[in-house]
Motif scaffolding. Structure first.
Motif, short mmCIF file in Angstrom:
data_model
loop_
_atom_site.label_atom_id
_atom_site.label_comp_id
_atom_site.label_asym_id
_atom_site.label_seq_id
_atom_site.Cartn_x
_atom_site.Cartn_y
_atom_site.Cartn_z
N GLN A 126 48.97 -11.75 140.77
CA GLN A 126 49.62 -11.50 139.48
C GLN A 126 51.13 -11.68 139.60
O GLN A 126 51.77 -11.10 140.48
CB GLN A 126 49.31 -10.08 138.99
CG GLN A 126 47.83 -9.82 138.74
CD GLN A 126 47.29 -10.60 137.57
OE1 GLN A 126 48.00 -10.86 136.62
NE2 GLN A 126 46.03 -10.98 137.65
N SER A 127 51.71 -12.47 138.71
CA SER A 127 53.14 -12.71 138.75
C SER A 127 53.89 -11.58 138.06
O SER A 127 53.32 -10.81 137.28
CB SER A 127 53.48 -14.03 138.07
OG SER A 127 53.26 -13.93 136.66
N ALA A 128 55.19 -11.52 138.33
CA ALA A 128 56.03 -10.52 137.67
C ALA A 128 56.00 -10.72 136.16
O ALA A 128 55.99 -9.75 135.39
CB ALA A 128 57.45 -10.61 138.20
N GLN A 129 55.96 -11.99 135.72
CA GLN A 129 55.96 -12.28 134.28
C GLN A 129 54.69 -11.74 133.62
O GLN A 129 54.73 -11.22 132.50
CB GLN A 129 56.08 -13.78 134.04
CG GLN A 129 57.44 -14.38 134.38
CD GLN A 129 57.68 -14.50 135.87
OE1 GLN A 129 56.73 -14.57 136.67
NE2 GLN A 129 58.94 -14.52 136.27
N GLN A 130 53.56 -11.86 134.31
CA GLN A 130 52.30 -11.34 133.76
C GLN A 130 52.34 -9.82 133.65
O GLN A 130 51.89 -9.25 132.66
CB GLN A 130 51.13 -11.78 134.64
CG GLN A 130 50.81 -13.27 134.56
CD GLN A 130 49.79 -13.69 135.59
OE1 GLN A 130 49.96 -13.46 136.78
NE2 GLN A 130 48.71 -14.32 135.13
#
Length: 212
Positions: free
Chosen positions: A190-194
């Motif tokens: 999971q990315s920071a943006q997600q």
């Protein structure tokens, strides 16, 4: 008394040196990829120390990991508190700044636990690290910021806010954020943006800024 104070400060400084060294190594190689021997060898400006010095300050590698995580999360807690305490920004800007801090903290944790094999370690530490070390420490500033925003009309007064008040909203934001992050099926991917998107959607809905 002066000598004892100086000694205590020196002990805290030396302990922090181990934490800083280990944090740097964990960020490069992950927790599993870094041994205590690596930390001890890299300490003291790369000159190393004897193992007995390390064990004066820490009981084990696990104890060191927890200390590193507490220090790491504490730094983000201070950034989030600063965002809540900034009177020169709008409520939306405050939310956006806090979300950036949450996303950055998430990315850093992924560096500490980079592999799928470290999933169990991630899960076992998550609640203590994220809830105790981060969210609980920011609750007073969050409560104050929410109370001010409600009083000034920057946040809508909803049935929920009337029922639970600013402190209740702060508690719901903290526990909900923790639940969202904990329920992600694969934290490493999971990315920071997600994470920012999911937590931001939850926060705005809870605060009555958007509708379902």
């Amino acid at each position: 008394m002066v000598c004892m104070t100086a000694r205590k400060k020196d002990n805290l400084r030396k302990r922090q040196e181990f934490i800083d060294t280990a944090t740097e190594l964990f960020g490069q190689y992950g927790v599993d990829g870094t041994s205590l021997r690596d930390v001890i060898k890299a300490s003291n400006g790369g000159k190393g120390v004897s193992p007995s010095v390390f064990y004066y300050y820490f009981d084990s590698k696990d104890d060191l990991i927890n200390a590193c995580m507490d220090s790491y999360m504490g730094s983000y807690a201070r950034s989030i508190i600063a965002a809540f305490d900034d009177d020169g920004q709008s409520t939306q800007d405050m939310i956006d700044n806090v979300l950036v801090c949450v996303g950055q903290a998430w990315e850093g944790l992924k560096e500490f636990f980079p592999s799928a094999n470290e999933r169990d370690d991630w899960v076992s530490r998550f609640d203590r690290l994220f809830v105790d070390a981060l969210l609980s420490s920011i609750t007073p500033s969050m409560t104050h910021a929410l109370a001010k925003a409600l009083d000034q009309g920057d946040l809508p007064v909803t049935q929920l806010s009337r029922q639970v008040g600013p402190s209740g909203l702060a508690a719901l934001l903290c526990t909900g954020t923790s639940t969202i992050c904990r329920q992600l099926q694969d934290p490493v991917s999971q990315s920071a943006q997600q994470v920012e998107m999911l937590v931001g959607t939850y926060a705005r809905q809870l605060l009555g800024l958007v509708q379902d």
